[in-house]
Write an enzyme that holds these catalytic residues in place. Structure first.
Site, short mmCIF file in Angstrom:
data_model
loop_
_atom_site.label_atom_id
_atom_site.label_comp_id
_atom_site.label_asym_id
_atom_site.label_seq_id
_atom_site.Cartn_x
_atom_site.Cartn_y
_atom_site.Cartn_z
N TRP A 161 0.71 -1.38 0.16
CA TRP A 161 -0.10 -0.04 0.07
C TRP A 161 0.92 1.48 -0.09
O TRP A 161 0.28 2.38 -0.25
CB TRP A 161 -0.90 -0.09 1.19
CG TRP A 161 -0.43 -0.19 2.45
CD1 TRP A 161 -0.24 -1.41 3.15
CD2 TRP A 161 0.53 0.58 3.29
NE1 TRP A 161 0.49 -1.43 4.32
CE2 TRP A 161 1.05 -0.16 4.44
CE3 TRP A 161 0.94 1.92 3.22
CZ2 TRP A 161 1.71 0.29 5.52
CZ3 TRP A 161 1.73 2.35 4.18
CH2 TRP A 161 2.27 1.76 5.36
N LYS A 194 -1.78 -8.06 -7.92
CA LYS A 194 -2.56 -8.11 -6.91
C LYS A 194 -2.35 -6.81 -5.88
O LYS A 194 -1.50 -6.99 -5.18
CB LYS A 194 -2.43 -9.39 -6.29
CG LYS A 194 -2.80 -9.64 -4.72
CD LYS A 194 -4.32 -9.25 -4.26
CE LYS A 194 -4.57 -9.28 -3.05
NZ LYS A 194 -4.29 -7.92 -2.04
N PRO A 195 -3.15 -5.73 -5.97
CA PRO A 195 -2.61 -4.62 -5.12
C PRO A 195 -3.10 -4.84 -3.78
O PRO A 195 -3.99 -5.63 -3.62
CB PRO A 195 -3.40 -3.44 -5.99
CG PRO A 195 -4.58 -4.08 -6.47
CD PRO A 195 -4.01 -5.37 -7.03
N ASP A 196 -2.57 -4.15 -2.96
CA ASP A 196 -2.90 -4.25 -1.62
C ASP A 196 -4.44 -3.81 -1.65
O ASP A 196 -4.83 -2.80 -2.12
CB ASP A 196 -2.15 -3.36 -0.68
CG ASP A 196 -2.58 -3.37 0.67
OD1 ASP A 196 -1.64 -4.44 1.42
OD2 ASP A 196 -3.39 -2.82 1.48
N GLY A 207 6.65 -6.64 0.58
CA GLY A 207 6.04 -6.41 1.75
C GLY A 207 6.70 -6.67 2.86
O GLY A 207 7.97 -6.80 2.95
N SER A 208 5.87 -7.27 4.02
CA SER A 208 6.46 -7.75 5.32
C SER A 208 7.19 -8.94 5.13
O SER A 208 7.05 -9.75 4.24
CB SER A 208 5.58 -7.60 6.43
OG SER A 208 4.74 -8.85 6.09
N GLU A 242 11.14 -8.39 -1.75
CA GLU A 242 11.72 -7.26 -1.36
C GLU A 242 10.80 -7.03 0.02
O GLU A 242 9.60 -6.67 0.02
CB GLU A 242 11.72 -6.07 -2.14
CG GLU A 242 12.47 -4.70 -1.61
CD GLU A 242 12.20 -3.50 -2.19
OE1 GLU A 242 11.62 -2.46 -1.80
OE2 GLU A 242 12.76 -3.30 -3.50
N LEU A 243 11.68 -7.09 0.94
CA LEU A 243 10.86 -7.00 2.32
C LEU A 243 11.33 -5.96 3.04
O LEU A 243 11.60 -4.87 2.84
CB LEU A 243 11.28 -8.56 3.01
CG LEU A 243 10.94 -9.72 2.15
CD1 LEU A 243 11.59 -11.15 2.87
CD2 LEU A 243 9.56 -9.76 1.70
N CYS A 257 10.38 1.49 2.31
CA CYS A 257 11.24 0.59 2.91
C CYS A 257 12.67 0.81 2.71
O CYS A 257 13.55 0.42 3.65
CB CYS A 257 11.06 -0.59 1.85
SG CYS A 257 11.44 -0.39 0.27
N GLU A 270 11.28 -2.51 12.72
CA GLU A 270 11.03 -1.44 11.61
C GLU A 270 9.67 -0.83 12.11
O GLU A 270 8.71 -1.28 12.44
CB GLU A 270 10.77 -2.12 10.42
CG GLU A 270 10.53 -1.16 9.35
CD GLU A 270 10.29 -1.75 7.80
OE1 GLU A 270 10.74 -1.15 6.95
OE2 GLU A 270 10.09 -2.88 7.79
#
Length: 518
Positions: free
Chosen positions: A161, A185-187, A236-237, A258-259, A292, A390
Protein backbone atom coordinates in the site's frame (compact mmCIF):
# COMPACT_ATOMS: atom_id res chain seq x y z
CA UNK A 1 3.46 22.82 11.94
CA UNK A 2 0.24 21.80 10.22
CA UNK A 3 -0.98 23.08 6.87
CA UNK A 4 -4.81 23.13 6.55
CA UNK A 5 -5.05 23.00 2.77
CA UNK A 6 -7.80 21.80 0.47
CA UNK A 7 -7.82 18.02 0.18
CA UNK A 8 -8.01 16.16 -3.15
CA UNK A 9 -11.56 15.23 -4.08
CA UNK A 10 -12.93 11.84 -5.07
CA UNK A 11 -15.12 11.21 -8.11
CA UNK A 12 -17.53 8.48 -6.96
CA UNK A 13 -18.71 7.62 -10.46
CA UNK A 14 -15.12 7.36 -11.68
CA UNK A 15 -14.12 5.07 -8.82
CA UNK A 16 -17.14 2.83 -9.44
CA UNK A 17 -16.07 2.44 -13.07
CA UNK A 18 -12.48 1.63 -12.11
CA UNK A 19 -13.71 -1.15 -9.85
CA UNK A 20 -15.11 -2.92 -12.92
CA UNK A 21 -11.55 -3.39 -14.26
CA UNK A 22 -10.95 -6.08 -11.61
CA UNK A 23 -11.14 -9.69 -12.81
CA UNK A 24 -14.14 -11.60 -11.52
CA UNK A 25 -16.25 -14.46 -12.70
CA UNK A 26 -20.02 -14.77 -12.83
CA UNK A 27 -22.22 -13.83 -9.91
CA UNK A 28 -22.15 -11.15 -7.25
CA UNK A 29 -19.15 -10.54 -5.05
CA UNK A 30 -18.79 -9.11 -1.59
CA UNK A 31 -17.30 -5.62 -1.62
CA UNK A 32 -14.22 -4.29 0.14
CA UNK A 33 -14.42 -0.75 1.47
CA UNK A 34 -11.40 1.44 0.68
CA UNK A 35 -10.79 4.14 3.25
CA UNK A 36 -9.46 7.67 2.68
CA UNK A 37 -6.67 8.19 5.29
CA UNK A 38 -6.99 11.99 5.27
CA UNK A 39 -10.54 11.74 6.65
CA UNK A 40 -11.11 8.15 7.75
CA UNK A 41 -14.23 8.09 5.56
CA UNK A 42 -15.05 5.43 2.96
CA UNK A 43 -13.56 6.30 -0.42
CA UNK A 44 -15.16 3.57 -2.54
CA UNK A 45 -15.55 -0.18 -2.86
CA UNK A 46 -13.98 -2.89 -5.01
CA UNK A 47 -14.85 -6.56 -5.50
CA UNK A 48 -13.66 -9.00 -2.85
CA UNK A 49 -12.26 -11.41 -5.42
CA UNK A 50 -12.17 -15.11 -4.61
CA UNK A 51 -9.70 -17.89 -5.30
CA UNK A 52 -11.82 -18.77 -8.34
CA UNK A 53 -11.38 -15.21 -9.61
CA UNK A 54 -7.62 -15.52 -9.13
CA UNK A 55 -7.60 -18.75 -11.14
CA UNK A 56 -9.61 -17.04 -13.88
CA UNK A 57 -7.17 -14.10 -13.99
CA UNK A 58 -4.20 -16.44 -14.37
CA UNK A 59 -5.93 -18.42 -17.13
CA UNK A 60 -6.82 -15.29 -19.06
CA UNK A 61 -3.31 -13.88 -18.76
CA UNK A 62 -1.80 -17.21 -19.84
CA UNK A 63 -3.98 -17.46 -22.93
CA UNK A 64 -3.36 -13.85 -23.92
CA UNK A 65 0.39 -13.88 -23.36
CA UNK A 66 1.10 -16.15 -26.34
CA UNK A 67 -0.09 -13.59 -28.88
CA UNK A 68 1.63 -10.83 -26.91
CA UNK A 69 4.92 -12.75 -26.81
CA UNK A 70 4.76 -13.29 -30.58
CA UNK A 71 4.99 -9.54 -31.11
CA UNK A 72 8.44 -8.04 -31.57
CA UNK A 73 10.08 -6.31 -28.65
CA UNK A 74 9.73 -3.03 -30.56
CA UNK A 75 5.95 -3.48 -30.79
CA UNK A 76 5.69 -4.22 -27.09
CA UNK A 77 7.95 -1.27 -26.28
CA UNK A 78 5.75 1.07 -28.32
CA UNK A 79 2.80 0.20 -26.06
CA UNK A 80 4.85 0.84 -22.93
CA UNK A 81 6.15 4.15 -24.26
CA UNK A 82 2.59 5.26 -25.10
CA UNK A 83 1.57 4.27 -21.61
CA UNK A 84 4.34 6.44 -20.18
CA UNK A 85 3.08 9.39 -22.23
CA UNK A 86 -0.52 8.81 -21.17
CA UNK A 87 0.50 8.46 -17.53
CA UNK A 88 2.33 11.78 -17.66
CA UNK A 89 -0.67 13.45 -19.29
CA UNK A 90 -2.93 12.03 -16.55
CA UNK A 91 -0.54 12.88 -13.71
CA UNK A 92 -2.95 15.13 -11.81
CA UNK A 93 -5.56 12.37 -11.72
CA UNK A 94 -2.99 9.86 -10.48
CA UNK A 95 -1.69 12.27 -7.86
CA UNK A 96 -5.25 12.66 -6.58
CA UNK A 97 -5.64 8.87 -6.38
CA UNK A 98 -2.29 8.43 -4.64
CA UNK A 99 -3.29 10.99 -2.03
CA UNK A 100 -6.85 9.78 -1.62
CA UNK A 101 -5.88 6.12 -1.13
CA UNK A 102 -2.55 6.48 0.63
CA UNK A 103 -2.68 9.78 2.47
CA UNK A 104 0.72 10.84 1.16
CA UNK A 105 1.92 14.36 0.49
CA UNK A 106 1.39 15.29 -3.15
CA UNK A 107 5.10 15.90 -3.74
CA UNK A 108 5.86 12.34 -2.64
CA UNK A 109 3.23 11.10 -5.08
CA UNK A 110 4.86 13.12 -7.85
CA UNK A 111 8.20 11.40 -7.17
CA UNK A 112 6.43 8.04 -7.34
CA UNK A 113 4.86 8.87 -10.68
CA UNK A 114 8.23 9.99 -12.08
CA UNK A 115 9.69 6.62 -11.13
CA UNK A 116 7.16 4.80 -13.32
CA UNK A 117 7.74 7.17 -16.25
CA UNK A 118 11.50 6.58 -15.98
CA UNK A 119 10.94 2.81 -16.01
CA UNK A 120 8.93 3.12 -19.22
CA UNK A 121 11.78 5.08 -20.79
CA UNK A 122 14.56 2.77 -19.58
CA UNK A 123 12.98 -0.59 -20.37
CA UNK A 124 11.44 0.70 -23.58
CA UNK A 125 15.01 1.08 -24.89
CA UNK A 126 16.27 -2.20 -23.41
CA UNK A 127 15.58 -4.59 -26.27
CA UNK A 128 19.25 -5.59 -26.39
CA UNK A 129 18.88 -7.04 -22.88
CA UNK A 130 16.60 -9.76 -24.28
CA UNK A 131 18.29 -10.23 -27.67
CA UNK A 132 20.00 -13.60 -28.27
CA UNK A 133 23.44 -13.34 -26.72
CA UNK A 134 26.65 -15.00 -27.89
CA UNK A 135 28.63 -16.92 -25.29
CA UNK A 136 31.93 -18.72 -25.41
CA UNK A 137 31.42 -22.26 -26.70
CA UNK A 138 32.90 -25.41 -25.24
CA UNK A 139 35.13 -25.82 -28.32
CA UNK A 140 35.42 -22.24 -29.54
CA UNK A 141 34.45 -21.74 -33.18
CA UNK A 142 33.66 -25.43 -33.49
CA UNK A 143 30.66 -25.06 -31.15
CA UNK A 144 29.08 -21.58 -31.41
CA UNK A 145 26.80 -20.98 -28.43
CA UNK A 146 24.16 -18.43 -27.61
CA UNK A 147 21.58 -17.73 -24.91
CA UNK A 148 17.93 -17.00 -25.69
CA UNK A 149 15.54 -15.24 -23.32
CA UNK A 150 11.99 -16.62 -23.40
CA UNK A 151 9.04 -15.24 -21.40
CA UNK A 152 8.13 -17.35 -18.40
CA UNK A 153 4.38 -17.19 -19.04
CA UNK A 154 2.36 -15.56 -16.25
CA UNK A 155 3.98 -13.25 -13.70
CA UNK A 156 2.05 -12.37 -10.55
CA UNK A 157 3.02 -9.15 -8.79
CA UNK A 158 1.82 -8.62 -5.22
CA UNK A 159 2.30 -4.97 -4.29
CA UNK A 160 1.96 -3.09 -0.98
CA UNK A 161 0.00 0.00 0.00
CA UNK A 162 2.86 2.44 0.59
CA UNK A 163 3.88 2.92 -3.07
CA UNK A 164 0.94 1.42 -4.97
CA UNK A 165 1.90 2.81 -8.37
CA UNK A 166 5.63 2.20 -8.59
CA UNK A 167 5.65 -1.14 -6.76
CA UNK A 168 2.99 -2.57 -9.05
CA UNK A 169 3.45 -0.88 -12.42
CA UNK A 170 7.23 -0.39 -12.37
CA UNK A 171 7.56 -4.12 -11.77
CA UNK A 172 4.90 -4.97 -14.36
CA UNK A 173 6.58 -2.96 -17.14
CA UNK A 174 9.64 -5.23 -17.57
CA UNK A 175 7.50 -8.34 -17.11
CA UNK A 176 5.23 -7.22 -19.96
CA UNK A 177 8.13 -6.18 -22.17
CA UNK A 178 9.63 -9.65 -21.71
CA UNK A 179 6.44 -11.06 -23.28
CA UNK A 180 4.66 -12.29 -20.17
CA UNK A 181 1.08 -12.05 -19.09
CA UNK A 182 0.77 -10.25 -15.74
CA UNK A 183 -1.61 -10.55 -12.80
CA UNK A 184 -1.52 -7.64 -10.36
CA UNK A 185 -2.65 -8.14 -6.78
CA UNK A 186 -2.63 -4.65 -5.20
CA UNK A 187 -3.02 -4.21 -1.47
CA UNK A 188 -6.66 -4.06 -0.45
CA UNK A 189 -6.11 -0.56 1.00
CA UNK A 190 -4.91 0.92 -2.32
CA UNK A 191 -6.50 -0.86 -5.30
CA UNK A 192 -7.69 2.10 -7.38
CA UNK A 193 -4.23 3.23 -8.52
CA UNK A 194 -3.47 -0.20 -10.02
CA UNK A 195 -6.92 -0.44 -11.59
CA UNK A 196 -6.51 2.94 -13.27
CA UNK A 197 -2.98 2.06 -14.43
CA UNK A 198 -4.20 -1.13 -16.12
CA UNK A 199 -7.03 0.80 -17.73
CA UNK A 200 -4.41 3.20 -19.11
CA UNK A 201 -2.19 0.33 -20.32
CA UNK A 202 -5.14 -1.00 -22.34
CA UNK A 203 -5.74 2.48 -23.72
CA UNK A 204 -2.07 2.49 -24.79
CA UNK A 205 -2.63 -0.68 -26.84
CA UNK A 206 -2.05 -3.56 -24.44
CA UNK A 207 -4.39 -6.45 -25.35
CA UNK A 208 -7.14 -6.51 -22.71
CA UNK A 209 -6.42 -9.88 -21.13
CA UNK A 210 -2.62 -9.64 -20.97
CA UNK A 211 -2.69 -7.74 -17.65
CA UNK A 212 -5.27 -8.70 -15.04
CA UNK A 213 -6.06 -7.19 -11.64
CA UNK A 214 -7.51 -9.10 -8.71
CA UNK A 215 -8.66 -7.09 -5.71
CA UNK A 216 -9.19 -8.61 -2.33
CA UNK A 217 -7.60 -10.19 0.69
CA UNK A 218 -4.09 -11.59 0.19
CA UNK A 219 -4.73 -14.58 2.44
CA UNK A 220 -7.74 -15.53 0.32
CA UNK A 221 -6.02 -15.10 -3.05
CA UNK A 222 -2.35 -15.81 -2.40
CA UNK A 223 -2.17 -19.57 -2.70
CA UNK A 224 -4.12 -19.68 -5.97
CA UNK A 225 -2.02 -16.91 -7.49
CA UNK A 226 1.28 -18.52 -6.52
CA UNK A 227 0.27 -22.00 -7.62
CA UNK A 228 -0.98 -20.83 -11.01
CA UNK A 229 1.87 -18.49 -11.89
CA UNK A 230 5.27 -19.03 -13.46
CA UNK A 231 6.94 -16.29 -11.41
CA UNK A 232 5.93 -14.27 -8.35
CA UNK A 233 7.20 -10.84 -7.36
CA UNK A 234 6.30 -9.78 -3.82
CA UNK A 235 6.96 -6.57 -1.90
CA UNK A 236 5.89 -6.39 1.71
CA UNK A 237 6.64 -7.61 5.21
CA UNK A 238 9.14 -10.32 6.16
CA UNK A 239 6.37 -12.41 7.72
CA UNK A 240 4.23 -12.46 4.59
CA UNK A 241 7.31 -12.84 2.40
CA UNK A 242 8.14 -16.08 4.20
CA UNK A 243 4.66 -17.40 3.43
CA UNK A 244 5.00 -16.45 -0.24
CA UNK A 245 8.41 -18.12 -0.43
CA UNK A 246 7.03 -21.25 1.24
CA UNK A 247 4.11 -21.48 -1.19
CA UNK A 248 6.39 -20.77 -4.15
CA UNK A 249 8.81 -23.45 -3.01
CA UNK A 250 6.06 -26.05 -2.74
CA UNK A 251 5.04 -25.29 -6.33
CA UNK A 252 8.61 -24.81 -7.64
CA UNK A 253 7.69 -21.30 -8.73
CA UNK A 254 10.63 -18.86 -8.77
CA UNK A 255 10.10 -15.62 -6.87
CA UNK A 256 11.67 -12.33 -5.88
CA UNK A 257 10.97 -10.74 -2.52
CA UNK A 258 11.61 -7.21 -1.34
CA UNK A 259 10.91 -7.20 2.36
CA UNK A 260 11.54 -4.99 5.38
CA UNK A 261 14.46 -2.85 6.42
CA UNK A 262 15.94 -1.13 9.46
CA UNK A 263 18.15 1.13 7.44
CA UNK A 264 21.19 2.93 8.86
CA UNK A 265 22.58 6.38 8.10
CA UNK A 266 26.24 7.03 8.95
CA UNK A 267 27.52 10.57 9.54
CA UNK A 268 31.33 10.42 9.64
CA UNK A 269 33.46 13.01 11.43
CA UNK A 270 34.37 14.79 8.17
CA UNK A 271 30.76 15.12 6.96
CA UNK A 272 29.30 18.49 6.08
CA UNK A 273 26.62 19.02 8.73
CA UNK A 274 24.28 20.95 6.47
CA UNK A 275 24.38 18.19 3.87
CA UNK A 276 23.88 15.49 6.50
CA UNK A 277 20.89 17.21 8.11
CA UNK A 278 19.27 17.78 4.71
CA UNK A 279 19.91 14.12 3.93
CA UNK A 280 18.23 12.99 7.14
CA UNK A 281 15.16 15.14 6.44
CA UNK A 282 15.00 13.97 2.82
CA UNK A 283 15.35 10.32 3.83
CA UNK A 284 13.37 9.89 7.04
CA UNK A 285 10.10 11.71 6.45
CA UNK A 286 8.85 11.34 2.83
CA UNK A 287 5.57 9.41 2.70
CA UNK A 288 5.41 9.92 6.48
CA UNK A 289 8.36 7.53 6.79
CA UNK A 290 6.42 4.69 5.18
CA UNK A 291 9.04 3.60 2.70
CA UNK A 292 11.28 0.58 2.90
CA UNK A 293 14.53 2.49 2.19
CA UNK A 294 14.05 5.25 4.80
CA UNK A 295 16.86 5.51 7.39
CA UNK A 296 15.47 4.77 10.86
CA UNK A 297 18.86 4.54 12.60
CA UNK A 298 21.35 7.43 12.35
CA UNK A 299 24.89 6.99 13.71
CA UNK A 300 26.76 10.27 14.15
CA UNK A 301 30.40 10.73 15.16
CA UNK A 302 30.77 12.05 18.73
CA UNK A 303 32.39 15.27 17.52
CA UNK A 304 29.29 16.20 15.51
CA UNK A 305 26.55 14.52 17.51
CA UNK A 306 25.07 17.32 19.62
CA UNK A 307 25.23 19.90 16.85
CA UNK A 308 23.72 17.43 14.38
CA UNK A 309 20.83 16.61 16.70
CA UNK A 310 20.12 20.27 17.42
CA UNK A 311 20.07 21.16 13.72
CA UNK A 312 17.99 18.07 12.86
CA UNK A 313 15.39 19.07 15.46
CA UNK A 314 15.16 22.60 14.03
CA UNK A 315 14.80 21.25 10.48
CA UNK A 316 12.19 18.67 11.56
CA UNK A 317 10.09 21.27 13.35
CA UNK A 318 10.09 23.37 10.17
CA UNK A 319 8.35 20.61 8.20
CA UNK A 320 4.70 21.10 7.31
CA UNK A 321 2.28 18.34 8.25
CA UNK A 322 -0.97 18.32 6.32
CA UNK A 323 -3.50 16.75 3.99
CA UNK A 324 -3.51 19.33 1.23
CA UNK A 325 -3.28 18.89 -2.50
CA UNK A 326 -0.51 21.49 -2.81
CA UNK A 327 3.11 20.60 -3.59
CA UNK A 328 4.58 22.38 -0.56
CA UNK A 329 3.28 20.12 2.22
CA UNK A 330 6.21 18.03 3.45
CA UNK A 331 4.57 15.20 5.42
CA UNK A 332 1.17 13.63 4.86
CA UNK A 333 -0.81 11.11 6.87
CA UNK A 334 -0.04 7.60 7.92
CA UNK A 335 -2.01 5.18 5.76
CA UNK A 336 -4.28 3.55 8.33
CA UNK A 337 -5.23 3.14 11.94
CA UNK A 338 -3.04 0.05 12.07
CA UNK A 339 0.01 2.08 11.01
CA UNK A 340 -0.81 4.81 13.50
CA UNK A 341 -0.99 2.31 16.35
CA UNK A 342 2.36 0.75 15.38
CA UNK A 343 4.12 4.11 15.24
CA UNK A 344 2.50 5.39 18.42
CA UNK A 345 3.32 2.14 20.26
CA UNK A 346 7.00 2.34 19.25
CA UNK A 347 7.32 5.96 20.39
CA UNK A 348 5.47 5.39 23.67
CA UNK A 349 7.49 2.26 24.43
CA UNK A 350 10.73 4.17 23.83
CA UNK A 351 9.55 7.11 25.95
CA UNK A 352 8.51 4.87 28.85
CA UNK A 353 11.87 3.05 28.80
CA UNK A 354 13.95 6.21 28.93
CA UNK A 355 14.35 7.54 25.40
CA UNK A 356 14.28 11.30 24.87
CA UNK A 357 11.76 12.68 22.37
CA UNK A 358 13.67 15.66 20.98
CA UNK A 359 10.73 16.75 18.85
CA UNK A 360 7.41 15.35 17.64
CA UNK A 361 6.10 12.14 19.11
CA UNK A 362 2.42 13.07 19.03
CA UNK A 363 -0.66 11.91 17.17
CA UNK A 364 -2.26 14.90 15.43
CA UNK A 365 -6.00 14.25 14.97
CA UNK A 366 -6.46 17.98 14.28
CA UNK A 367 -4.63 17.37 10.98
CA UNK A 368 -6.13 13.97 10.16
CA UNK A 369 -7.24 10.80 11.94
CA UNK A 370 -3.91 9.06 11.27
CA UNK A 371 -1.51 12.02 11.18
CA UNK A 372 1.61 11.71 13.34
CA UNK A 373 4.30 14.30 13.90
CA UNK A 374 7.80 13.81 12.45
CA UNK A 375 9.78 12.55 15.43
CA UNK A 376 13.44 12.55 16.51
CA UNK A 377 14.50 10.20 19.33
CA UNK A 378 17.77 9.98 21.25
CA UNK A 379 18.92 7.72 24.11
CA UNK A 380 17.32 4.70 22.45
CA UNK A 381 18.51 1.42 24.00
CA UNK A 382 18.31 -2.25 22.92
CA UNK A 383 15.30 -3.15 25.08
CA UNK A 384 13.11 -0.69 23.20
CA UNK A 385 10.94 -2.00 20.38
CA UNK A 386 12.14 0.64 17.91
CA UNK A 387 15.78 -0.33 18.42
CA UNK A 388 15.56 -3.35 16.08
CA UNK A 389 12.01 -3.50 14.77
CA UNK A 390 11.02 -1.54 11.69
CA UNK A 391 8.75 1.35 12.73
CA UNK A 392 7.70 2.31 9.19
CA UNK A 393 6.68 5.80 10.18
CA UNK A 394 8.08 9.34 10.59
CA UNK A 395 10.46 8.37 13.39
CA UNK A 396 14.27 8.39 13.46
CA UNK A 397 16.60 7.47 16.32
CA UNK A 398 20.01 9.19 16.51
CA UNK A 399 22.99 7.52 18.20
CA UNK A 400 26.53 8.81 18.96
CA UNK A 401 29.49 6.67 17.84
CA UNK A 402 33.18 7.04 18.58
CA UNK A 403 34.63 5.89 15.27
CA UNK A 404 33.86 4.85 11.72
CA UNK A 405 34.53 1.25 12.69
CA UNK A 406 31.90 1.43 15.44
CA UNK A 407 29.41 3.02 13.05
CA UNK A 408 29.90 0.20 10.53
CA UNK A 409 29.60 -2.49 13.19
CA UNK A 410 26.41 -1.02 14.61
CA UNK A 411 24.96 -0.45 11.14
CA UNK A 412 25.52 -4.12 10.30
CA UNK A 413 24.10 -5.35 13.63
CA UNK A 414 20.67 -6.14 12.22
CA UNK A 415 18.78 -8.95 10.53
CA UNK A 416 17.99 -6.59 7.64
CA UNK A 417 20.09 -5.35 4.74
CA UNK A 418 18.05 -3.29 2.31
CA UNK A 419 19.50 0.22 2.15
CA UNK A 420 22.10 2.39 3.86
CA UNK A 421 23.67 5.82 3.38
CA UNK A 422 26.99 7.39 4.31
CA UNK A 423 27.76 11.10 4.70
CA UNK A 424 31.38 12.25 4.33
CA UNK A 425 33.34 14.94 2.50
CA UNK A 426 35.53 12.27 0.87
CA UNK A 427 33.83 10.38 -1.95
CA UNK A 428 36.54 7.72 -1.93
CA UNK A 429 36.10 7.19 1.79
CA UNK A 430 32.33 7.05 1.34
CA UNK A 431 32.68 4.30 -1.27
CA UNK A 432 35.10 2.37 0.95
CA UNK A 433 32.72 2.50 3.90
CA UNK A 434 29.76 1.61 1.66
CA UNK A 435 31.50 -1.58 0.55
CA UNK A 436 31.71 -2.71 4.19
CA UNK A 437 27.98 -2.30 4.84
CA UNK A 438 25.59 -5.26 4.58
CA UNK A 439 23.03 -3.57 2.36
CA UNK A 440 21.84 -4.14 -1.18
CA UNK A 441 22.02 -0.42 -1.99
CA UNK A 442 24.20 2.27 -0.42
CA UNK A 443 24.16 5.98 -1.26
CA UNK A 444 26.94 8.42 -0.39
CA UNK A 445 25.82 11.93 0.63
CA UNK A 446 22.21 11.12 -0.26
CA UNK A 447 19.68 8.93 1.60
CA UNK A 448 18.35 6.79 -1.28
CA UNK A 449 17.38 8.67 -4.46
CA UNK A 450 20.77 8.16 -6.13
CA UNK A 451 20.46 4.38 -5.86
CA UNK A 452 16.70 4.09 -6.23
CA UNK A 453 16.79 6.36 -9.25
CA UNK A 454 19.63 4.43 -10.91
CA UNK A 455 17.26 2.36 -13.03
CA UNK A 456 20.17 0.66 -14.81
CA UNK A 457 21.55 -0.72 -11.51
CA UNK A 458 20.04 -3.58 -9.49
CA UNK A 459 18.09 -2.89 -6.31
CA UNK A 460 17.23 -5.39 -3.60
CA UNK A 461 18.09 -6.60 -0.13
CA UNK A 462 20.56 -8.77 1.73
CA UNK A 463 19.82 -10.93 4.77
CA UNK A 464 16.09 -10.91 5.65
CA UNK A 465 15.40 -7.92 3.43
CA UNK A 466 14.67 -10.18 0.51
CA UNK A 467 15.69 -12.22 -2.50
CA UNK A 468 16.31 -11.16 -6.07
CA UNK A 469 16.63 -7.73 -7.63
CA UNK A 470 14.55 -5.17 -9.50
CA UNK A 471 15.88 -2.56 -11.96
CA UNK A 472 18.60 -2.92 -14.58
CA UNK A 473 19.22 -6.02 -16.71
CA UNK A 474 18.45 -8.18 -13.67
CA UNK A 475 15.02 -6.55 -13.39
CA UNK A 476 13.84 -7.78 -16.79
CA UNK A 477 15.81 -11.00 -17.24
CA UNK A 478 14.34 -12.43 -14.03
CA UNK A 479 11.04 -12.58 -15.91
CA UNK A 480 12.54 -14.89 -18.55
CA UNK A 481 13.58 -18.50 -18.88
CA UNK A 482 17.14 -18.53 -20.18
CA UNK A 483 17.88 -21.13 -22.81
CA UNK A 484 21.33 -22.14 -24.05
CA UNK A 485 21.66 -23.36 -27.64
CA UNK A 486 25.00 -24.74 -28.88
CA UNK A 487 25.80 -26.04 -32.37
CA UNK A 488 28.51 -28.62 -32.96
CA UNK A 489 30.22 -28.16 -36.31
CA UNK A 490 31.95 -31.54 -36.00
CA UNK A 491 29.00 -33.71 -35.00
CA UNK A 492 28.68 -35.54 -31.70
CA UNK A 493 31.46 -34.85 -29.20
CA UNK A 494 32.19 -38.51 -28.67
CA UNK A 495 34.87 -40.85 -30.01
CA UNK A 496 34.10 -42.94 -33.12
CA UNK A 497 33.86 -46.63 -32.38
CA UNK A 498 37.22 -47.28 -34.03
CA UNK A 499 39.14 -44.76 -31.84
CA UNK A 500 40.76 -46.27 -28.73
CA UNK A 501 39.71 -44.64 -25.46
CA UNK A 502 43.30 -43.68 -24.67
CA UNK A 503 43.61 -41.72 -27.93
CA UNK A 504 40.33 -39.92 -27.18
CA UNK A 505 41.30 -38.84 -23.66
CA UNK A 506 44.74 -37.77 -24.91
CA UNK A 507 43.11 -35.55 -27.54
CA UNK A 508 40.77 -33.99 -24.98
CA UNK A 509 43.71 -33.40 -22.64
CA UNK A 510 45.49 -31.56 -25.42
CA UNK A 511 42.45 -29.34 -25.99
CA UNK A 512 42.28 -28.51 -22.26
CA UNK A 513 46.00 -27.72 -22.21
CA UNK A 514 45.66 -25.35 -25.16
CA UNK A 515 42.67 -23.60 -23.60
CA UNK A 516 44.46 -23.10 -20.29
CA UNK A 517 47.49 -21.73 -22.09
CA UNK A 518 45.77 -19.32 -24.46
Amino acid sequence: MARPDTEPRADDERLDRLATVATRGDGDRDRLVVEAPFTGDPLGTVPACTAADADLAVRRARTAHHEWADRSFEERAAVVERFGDLLWDAREEFLDLLQLEGGKARRTGFEELLDVVSHCEYYGDAGDLLAPERREGAFGLLSPTRVNYHPRGVVTIVSPWNYPLTLSVSDAIPALLAGNGVVLKPDEHTPFVALRAVELLREAGLPPDVCQVVTGDGAELGESLVAGSDYVGFTGSVETGRLVAEQAGRNLVPCSLELGGKNPMLVLEDADLGTAVRGAIAGCFPNAGQLCVAPERTYVHDSLYETFVDRLVVATEALTLGSGSDLDTDVGSLASGEQLERVRAHVEDAREKGATVRTGGQHRPDVGPYAFEPTVLTDVTPEMDCFREETFGPVVAVYPVGSTREAIERANDTDYGLNACVFTESHDRGRAVAERLDAGTVSVNDPYITTLGATDAPMGGMKQSGLGRRHGPEGIRKYTDQQTVAVSRVGPVAPPSWVPGEWYTTALSAVVKLRRRF
